[in-house]
Design a protein around this motif. Sequence first.
Motif, PDB file in Angstrom:
ATOM      1  N   ALA A  72     106.367  28.740 122.706  1.00 34.66           N
ATOM      2  CA  ALA A  72     107.554  30.222 122.327  1.00 34.66           C
ATOM      3  C   ALA A  72     108.787  29.509 121.891  1.00 34.66           C
ATOM      4  CB  ALA A  72     107.374  30.737 123.278  1.00 34.66           C
ATOM      5  N   TYR A 107     115.467  36.642 129.813  1.00 37.19           N
ATOM      6  CA  TYR A 107     113.483  35.926 130.012  1.00 37.19           C
ATOM      7  C   TYR A 107     114.024  35.035 130.931  1.00 37.19           C
ATOM      8  CZ  TYR A 107     112.352  37.966 125.750  1.00 37.19           C
ATOM      9  OH  TYR A 107     112.866  39.094 124.636  1.00 37.19           O
ATOM     10  N   THR A 133     103.621  27.262 125.613  1.00 41.35           N
ATOM     11  CA  THR A 133     103.103  28.647 126.431  1.00 41.35           C
ATOM     12  C   THR A 133     101.609  27.768 127.459  1.00 41.35           C
ATOM     13  OG1 THR A 133     101.874  29.526 124.503  1.00 41.35           O
ATOM     14  CG2 THR A 133     104.311  30.166 125.103  1.00 41.35           C
ATOM     15  N   LEU A 156     110.720  35.387 121.281  1.00 37.65           N
ATOM     16  CA  LEU A 156     111.009  35.511 122.098  1.00 37.65           C
ATOM     17  C   LEU A 156     112.760  36.111 121.897  1.00 37.65           C
ATOM     18  CD1 LEU A 156     109.620  34.003 125.310  1.00 37.65           C
ATOM     19  CD2 LEU A 156     108.512  36.275 124.558  1.00 37.65           C
ATOM     20  N   VAL A 178     104.722  27.543 115.920  1.00 35.63           N
ATOM     21  CA  VAL A 178     105.891  28.707 116.841  1.00 35.63           C
ATOM     22  C   VAL A 178     104.226  29.381 116.384  1.00 35.63           C
ATOM     23  CG1 VAL A 178     107.297  30.444 117.090  1.00 35.63           C
ATOM     24  CG2 VAL A 178     107.715  27.871 116.670  1.00 35.63           C
ATOM     25  N   ARG A 179     104.630  30.391 117.538  1.00 35.93           N
ATOM     26  CA  ARG A 179     103.247  31.859 118.276  1.00 35.93           C
ATOM     27  C   ARG A 179     104.280  32.602 118.580  1.00 35.93           C
ATOM     28  NH1 ARG A 179     101.186  29.642 115.115  1.00 35.93           N
ATOM     29  NH2 ARG A 179      98.682  28.366 115.155  1.00 35.93           N
ATOM     30  N   HIS A 180     105.415  32.761 119.587  1.00 37.02           N
ATOM     31  CA  HIS A 180     105.745  33.085 120.371  1.00 37.02           C
ATOM     32  C   HIS A 180     107.833  33.175 119.989  1.00 37.02           C
ATOM     33  CE1 HIS A 180     101.783  33.873 121.871  1.00 37.02           C
ATOM     34  NE2 HIS A 180     101.852  33.023 122.067  1.00 37.02           N
ATOM     35  N   TYR A 188     108.881  39.123 120.588  1.00 35.52           N
ATOM     36  CA  TYR A 188     108.826  40.306 121.445  1.00 35.52           C
ATOM     37  C   TYR A 188     111.331  40.234 121.572  1.00 35.52           C
ATOM     38  CZ  TYR A 188     104.801  37.785 122.585  1.00 35.52           C
ATOM     39  OH  TYR A 188     103.412  37.177 123.424  1.00 35.52           O
ATOM     40  N   ILE A 239     101.468  34.695 128.555  1.00 38.86           N
ATOM     41  CA  ILE A 239     100.880  33.704 127.376  1.00 38.86           C
ATOM     42  C   ILE A 239     101.224  32.887 127.589  1.00 38.86           C
ATOM     43  CG2 ILE A 239     102.552  33.505 125.529  1.00 38.86           C
ATOM     44  CD1 ILE A 239     105.267  35.436 125.708  1.00 38.86           C
TER      45      ILE A 239
END
Length: 307
Positions: free
Chosen positions: A30, A159, A25, A61, A57-59, A86, A139
Amino acid sequence: MSGPQRIDLNFQEVPGVIAAYVFDTGDGLAVVDVGPASTLPALEAGLLDLGAGLSDVRHVLLTHIHLDHAGATGALLDRVPRARAYVHERGAAHLSRPERLLASAGQIYGDQMERLWGEMRPIDQDRLKVLEGGEILKIGKTEVLPLSTPGHAVHHLAYHVGDDLFVGDVGGIRLEVRQTPRAPTPPPDIDLSAWRKSIAALRAVDARTLSLAHFGSYPQEAAHWDGLLETLERDADFVRHGLEAGQSLEEITERYTAELLDELRAEAPELPGRYEFACPPWMSVQGLVRYWQRAAARSGAQPERRG
């Protein structure tokens, strides 16, 4: 890492059943649908093959909160304090307090829960980004558009990211290019009308690639959605006819399973075995039986035929 990458989670040591998708991202990685906790080592190994690790890894989904898509989320967030998840607003509470979700799954899987899914750990609410669908998320350097896509589950999201559309389960099960997409219809909240509307919305999205959790990436084209709609209607009608004829759940399931596996075998000989791992046919029957029984209860009679 150039563009989204697929990681095969090798569910129950069977390849090509459950996938996670990873992309950069600009603010860490993600992951779309991290899979069950039982496959977290496979996710970690897949990230290592890409030159990354869980710590990048930060996100997370999530398309929806079913165990084969979201079960590892809590364990991953425990190991990566800077990551967040999320999720649709109608699924968020089950991630913070998974007891009801686990109790429901336990009624189906019994003493196989740990072997199949591993431990689903609760997630602090402040580490959840709650979504409605329709927002535009920025993001890092990446624009992510969550789309509310009910039908398989009331809390389902897809998404849209650039040329890619991550469709979870509402885009169907398609284990290889020769297979016609099939709709996974487990209980409790299958909604055929909502699913049709979600398909109409997704087929209009300006994307080049559809990425399915079960399994792989395919062109965004009418043939995929037409095939999914055809099999969705056919499966739903099959179950409805069985109910109208007074057949038992066992009879409907036996006939449905035999016909489904024959159709898959005709498309590719190896498909039936993998498909039963991706979506056990008996679960699809149960979801459709529940749908038609609820429809009949609302109308006070047997559900009407469509068309």
